[in-house]
Design an enzyme around this catalytic site. Structure first.
Site, mmCIF file in Angstrom:
data_model
loop_
_atom_site.group_PDB
_atom_site.id
_atom_site.type_symbol
_atom_site.label_atom_id
_atom_site.label_comp_id
_atom_site.label_asym_id
_atom_site.label_seq_id
_atom_site.Cartn_x
_atom_site.Cartn_y
_atom_site.Cartn_z
ATOM 1 N N SER A 66 6.115 -6.529 2.164
ATOM 2 C CA SER A 66 7.254 -6.108 1.350
ATOM 3 C C SER A 66 8.558 -6.572 1.980
ATOM 4 C CB SER A 66 7.261 -4.583 1.215
ATOM 5 O OG SER A 66 6.044 -4.123 0.673
ATOM 6 N N THR B 291 4.380 2.559 5.663
ATOM 7 C CA THR B 291 3.005 2.103 5.818
ATOM 8 C C THR B 291 2.276 3.022 6.783
ATOM 9 O OG1 THR B 291 1.576 0.353 6.731
ATOM 10 C CG2 THR B 291 3.829 0.443 7.543
ATOM 11 N N LYS C 256 -25.364 14.887 27.734
ATOM 12 C CA LYS C 256 -24.482 14.862 26.562
ATOM 13 C C LYS C 256 -25.318 14.622 25.314
ATOM 14 C CE LYS C 256 -20.102 12.828 25.040
ATOM 15 N NZ LYS C 256 -19.395 14.109 24.990
ATOM 16 N N HIS D 47 -24.069 14.294 21.930
ATOM 17 C CA HIS D 47 -23.481 13.597 20.808
ATOM 18 C C HIS D 47 -22.274 12.785 21.270
ATOM 19 C CE1 HIS D 47 -20.879 17.166 21.103
ATOM 20 N NE2 HIS D 47 -19.938 16.367 20.609
ATOM 21 N N ARG E 114 0.653 -5.235 -6.128
ATOM 22 C CA ARG E 114 0.674 -6.495 -5.394
ATOM 23 C C ARG E 114 1.276 -7.561 -6.290
ATOM 24 N NH1 ARG E 114 -0.454 -4.783 -0.225
ATOM 25 N NH2 ARG E 114 -2.261 -3.380 -0.235
ATOM 26 N N ARG F 274 -6.344 -3.072 9.693
ATOM 27 C CA ARG F 274 -6.874 -4.427 9.700
ATOM 28 C C ARG F 274 -6.380 -5.217 10.906
ATOM 29 N NH1 ARG F 274 -4.997 -6.128 5.005
ATOM 30 N NH2 ARG F 274 -3.229 -7.208 5.908
ATOM 31 N N ASP G 205 -0.053 2.236 8.713
ATOM 32 C CA ASP G 205 -0.560 1.493 9.871
ATOM 33 C C ASP G 205 0.339 1.565 11.096
ATOM 34 O OD1 ASP G 205 -2.889 0.613 8.602
ATOM 35 O OD2 ASP G 205 -1.874 -1.115 7.730
ATOM 36 N N GLY H 66 0.824 -1.205 0.000
ATOM 37 C CA GLY H 66 0.000 0.000 0.000
ATOM 38 C C GLY H 66 0.856 1.252 0.000
ATOM 39 N N ARG I 77 -26.587 12.554 31.554
ATOM 40 C CA ARG I 77 -26.077 13.778 32.168
ATOM 41 C C ARG I 77 -26.122 14.967 31.196
ATOM 42 N NH1 ARG I 77 -20.946 11.143 31.206
ATOM 43 N NH2 ARG I 77 -19.533 12.515 30.034
ATOM 44 N N ASP J 296 2.756 -0.359 12.013
ATOM 45 C CA ASP J 296 2.742 -1.692 12.619
ATOM 46 C C ASP J 296 4.003 -2.506 12.324
ATOM 47 O OD1 ASP J 296 2.288 -2.034 9.924
ATOM 48 O OD2 ASP J 296 0.681 -3.502 10.161
ATOM 49 N N GLU K 55 -15.126 9.600 22.136
ATOM 50 C CA GLU K 55 -15.637 9.010 23.374
ATOM 51 C C GLU K 55 -15.331 7.519 23.459
ATOM 52 O OE1 GLU K 55 -17.291 12.867 23.135
ATOM 53 O OE2 GLU K 55 -17.297 11.290 21.604
ATOM 54 N N ASP L 216 5.047 -4.938 6.076
ATOM 55 C CA ASP L 216 5.409 -6.298 6.473
ATOM 56 C C ASP L 216 5.555 -7.245 5.284
ATOM 57 O OD1 ASP L 216 5.502 -8.364 8.839
ATOM 58 O OD2 ASP L 216 4.093 -9.203 7.392
ATOM 59 N N ARG M 120 -17.416 16.090 13.892
ATOM 60 C CA ARG M 120 -17.891 16.484 15.213
ATOM 61 C C ARG M 120 -18.809 17.706 15.136
ATOM 62 N NH1 ARG M 120 -16.736 15.387 20.325
ATOM 63 N NH2 ARG M 120 -14.872 14.140 19.870
#
Length: 319
Positions: free
Chosen positions: A105, A125, A213, A215, A72, A171, A127, A11, A211, A129, A187, A103, A154
């Site tokens: 690659s 990457t 809130k 959203h 790929r 993923r 990610d 990617g 209380r 990771d 949240e 990873d 928001r």
């Protein structure tokens, strides 16, 4: 004269172009010839290889994506197919390769290193990771893209008093979701590394509503479930009006941040330094703001772990 090739695989990630530029210019600075392999490992097999000069990497440091393109190539796992790529390098006298990717690659890079091509991996990457580095190229840019989207959503969530569920990439790794959740004031953050308890999420939303809130923002990593599935699960426990947003591939695009440009420049140059010293079979990284190298074997032996203290902080701040 030493000859070095560079390719991008897997990617795309913002900052890959900055890494390519660094490898090319550092190589030329050291007196080496440098070659670009187009379309990743597929281009290596197809002999889509071109010598690069200084001007070939001019005006790319600020661009997202990858000038060398990516593809790929599952067939690269086959020894006979890899041999074609090795032959395409050797016929040009190229004995060294820089692989920029994640990873998958790195696994191709490890095989090439074992089969006679001196190879260094550069972590590209979104990610975040990859073991052996605190940050990967593209993570900071993708994170800021998500934060911008969360801030915009928001505004609408507040205006319409709704719960918004935002699905982000990840993923197998939840770093994007976690960091974006903390930075965006979400949240609830759902990540693959932690067991998901939708009932507890519903109870937290209900407590907030009691209380006053109006959203809520939920960020879910795609590896946990989709935003739509998350909304369906929530409504099993609570009557809540939800809207779902899937950020998708917009997280991969855009100009790299200054942080990603500097990181990519440092890592690319360090990869060339290692190859200059005939060191190969390593992935480069940034650990405690210092350049580091980790053997491919060690990279694969360890599982990626989330920052548990940051995850706990996210819960403490979202009460």
């Amino acid at each position: 004269m030493k000859k070095i090739a560079v390719l991008t695989s897997g990617g795309d990630a913002p900052g890959m172009n900055a890494a390519i530029r660094s490898v090319v210019r550092k190589s030329i600075f050291e007196g080496f010839e440098v070659y670009g392999v187009f379309q990743g490992y597929q281009g290596l097999i197809n002999d889509n290889i071109k010598q690069l000069e200084l001007g070939d990497v001019g005006d790319i440091i600020q661009r997202g994506g990858t000038k060398l393109y990516s593809a790929r190539c599952p067939e690269f796992k086959t020894p006979e197919v890899r041999q074609k790529g090795i032959e395409n390098l050797k016929k040009r006298g190229i004995d060294s390769l820089v692989v920029i990717g994640g990873d998958g690659s790195y696994r191709g890079a490890q095989r090439l290193n074992e089969e006679g091509i001196n190879t260094i991996g550069v972590p590209g990457t979104i990610d975040n990771d990859i073991n052996g580095t605190d940050y990967t190229i593209g993570f900071d840019t993708a994170l800021n893209t998500i934060i911008d989207a969360v801030d915009r959503i928001r505004d609408t969530a507040t205006s319409h008093e709704r719960t918004f569920i935002i699905e982000v990439m990840g993923r197998d790794a939840g770093d994007l979701a976690l960091w974006a959740g903390v930075a965006g004031g979400a949240e609830t953050i759902l990540i693959p590394e932690s067991k998901t308890d939708i009932k507890a999420v519903a109870e937290r939303i209900e407590a907030g509503m009691s209380r006053g809130k109006k959203h809520s923002i939920i960020i879910v990593a795609e590896g946990v479930m989709s935003a739509a599935e998350c909304g369906d699960e929530l409504r099993k426990y609570i009557n809540v009006d939800t809207r779902e947003s899937v950020l998708g591939h917009m997280q991969r695009g855009g100009k790299p941040t200054g942080s990603d440009r500097v990181l990519a420049s440092r890592l690319g140059a360090y990869a060339v330094d290692l190859l200059k010293d005939n060191i190969s079979g390593y992935a480069v990284g940034l650990e405690k703001n210092e350049m580091s190298k980790t053997s491919f074997d060690e990279v694969f032996q360890k599982e990626h772990v989330i920052n548990e203290k940051l995850y706990q902080l996210s819960k403490e701040l979202s009460i």
